[in-house]
Design an enzyme around this catalytic site. Structure first.
Site, PDB file in Angstrom:
ATOM      1  N   SER A  41      40.344  72.751 -71.432  1.00 49.13           N
ATOM      2  CA  SER A  41      39.889  71.472 -70.887  1.00 49.13           C
ATOM      3  C   SER A  41      39.257  71.585 -69.510  1.00 49.13           C
ATOM      4  O   SER A  41      38.574  70.664 -69.067  1.00 49.13           O
ATOM      5  CB  SER A  41      41.053  70.474 -70.830  1.00 49.13           C
ATOM      6  N   LYS A 123      44.027  69.063 -64.041  1.00 40.95           N
ATOM      7  CA  LYS A 123      42.724  68.407 -64.134  1.00 40.95           C
ATOM      8  C   LYS A 123      42.134  68.299 -62.724  1.00 40.95           C
ATOM      9  O   LYS A 123      42.773  68.632 -61.734  1.00 40.95           O
ATOM     10  CB  LYS A 123      42.845  66.999 -64.726  1.00 40.95           C
TER      11      LYS A 123
END
Length: 282
Positions: A41, A123
């Site tokens: 990701s 993230k």
């Protein structure tokens, strides 16, 4: 006499192990937490198999600073909340508080606890408290203004199972058979505070067009750099996403990759990526 000496030796060994575990626990709680990248990701900033230490001193401490010990093979599942739940805020709607608090900055790569599952995620911080965040046609909008995007060539990798979970990459030129060249368009995104980083594009999908999200006070908005292959704040918690992340759920900042392996196990020395050792996370 021999039996007494043997008994004392066993006791001393147990003490040594206990002391070592306590020291390791204190170190992990207060300073740095190891983190192994399990998914794609955050490509190409972080690759599957990158190993890094999370700087817990960067933002201060909360209940999320306590370690989670998860060893399914022997039935151990000790959550940070089990150890330090007493530190949680009494009013989670305000995002919680921290001891020796420091404010995360836009563009930081951050490890945080998922607000629902409690699992650690990594993230990039794109939305601060009070921001209005939206994605239009794949372009991040912050407070009504699109971020600067510049083409940065193509990201290439081999289409094959990756890491211990044997995850297959998604390809912009896909579907690609095993062993083929998997490509994604790469762009350099520059945030309002001047932080620049690469993002990848695979296809136009639902997450490339979102409503306007207003980040509440005490909360943050996170996105993966591999934009079309990331579960992040663009999807609300009610439908299985990350949603807004409370301040107290932040674990720390990822500063530097220490080691990297592209194989199923870090013991497979022929899969080590020597060009990523001690690489700064940007």
């Amino acid at each position: 006499m021999a039996e007494a000496k043997q008994g004392n030796s066993i006791i001393e060994t147990i003490k040594t192990i206990v002391y070592a575990l306590l020291i390791a626990g204190v170190f992990r709680t207060l300073f740095f937490q190891p983190f192994w990248i399990p998914s794609g990701s955050m490509k190409d900033t972080l690759l599957i198999g990158d190993f890094l230490f999370v700087n817990k001193m960067a933002y201060g401490y909360s209940y999320a600073s306590c370690p989670t010990v998860l060893i399914p093979a022997i039935g151990i599942n000790i959550d940070a909340e089990d150890i330090c739940g007493w530190m949680k805020s009494g009013d989670p709607s305000k995002g919680g508080e921290r001891f020796m608090a420091g404010a995360p900055e836009r563009g930081d790569v951050v490890v945080f606890r998922h607000p629902v599952t409690g699992r650690d995620f990594i993230k990039r911080l794109t939305g601060l408290p009070g921001d209005k965040i939206q994605v239009k046609a794949g372009v991040l909008q912050i407070n009504g203004e699109p971020v600067k995007l510049e083409p940065a060539g193509t990201f290439e990798e081999i289409a094959e199972p990756q890491g211990p979970q044997r995850l297959r990459p998604r390809c912009e030129n896909g579907p690609v058979g095993t062993g083929g060249l998997c490509t994604k368009s790469r762009f350099t995104e520059t945030l309002p505070n001047g932080v620049s980083h690469d993002i990848l594009n695979i296809a136009m999908q639902n997450s490339d067009n979102t409503p306007v999200y207003t980040v509440p006070e005490g909360f943050y908005f996170f996105m993966g750099d591999n934009r079309d292959n990331s579960s992040d704040s663009r999807v609300p918690q009610q439908v299985g996403g990350v949603g807004f992340v409370p301040y107290e759920n932040i674990v720390g900042r990822a500063d530097r990759i220490m080691f990297s392996s592209s194989g199923r196990s870090m013991l497979f020395f022929w899969t080590w990526r020597s060009d990523r050792y001690f690489k700064r996370v940007e």
